[in-house]
Design an enzyme around this catalytic site. Sequence first.
Site, PDB file in Angstrom:
ATOM      1  CB  SER A  13      -0.856  -0.003   1.272  1.00 29.55           C
ATOM      2  OG  SER A  13      -1.483   1.239   1.477  1.00 29.55           O
ATOM      3  CE1 TYR A  20      -4.670  -1.563   4.795  1.00 32.42           C
ATOM      4  CE2 TYR A  20      -3.387   0.445   4.529  1.00 32.42           C
ATOM      5  CZ  TYR A  20      -4.090  -0.606   3.971  1.00 32.42           C
ATOM      6  OH  TYR A  20      -4.199  -0.718   2.611  1.00 32.42           O
TER       7      TYR A  20
END
Length: 155
Positions: free
Chosen positions: A22, A35
Amino acid sequence: MTRAFLPLLMQRDEARLVNISSLFGLVAPPGATSYVASKFAVRGFSESLRNELRGSPVGVTVVHPGGVATSIAENSRVPRDATNAEVAEQIQMSRKLLTMPPAKAGEIIVSGIERRRARVLVGRDAKIISFIERLFPTTYWNLAQLAAGKRIPSP
């Protein structure tokens, strides 16, 4: 999955293992600790594995998508103490930032794989943020906050 498929990939003349990280595998904004940790782990795993497989027929690509228009914001966990207004604000902000069509992101990823890239940055936002993080590895978040017009608290 890597452990399961790597022996099969090693038997091929050429193969590629692709892991999706990401933008948050490049930078670590506050409020997304779990995350961010998982995405940095994907990046570290991919980079380490790439070095372990050097000289073998298997290459490793790690993908760092930026603002792809998916439903990640609507489907993500929210802090227990978040108000409905805060959640709505996050979703609204995500809709503004997540603009790249998924099909376009897929094209960029496939192109990177075909070119045997070690790292694929998906989107202009990912490229810019990656560049800024490389120039200012410990202060990039302060710069982001200043660009957003927010006051930086003293350490």
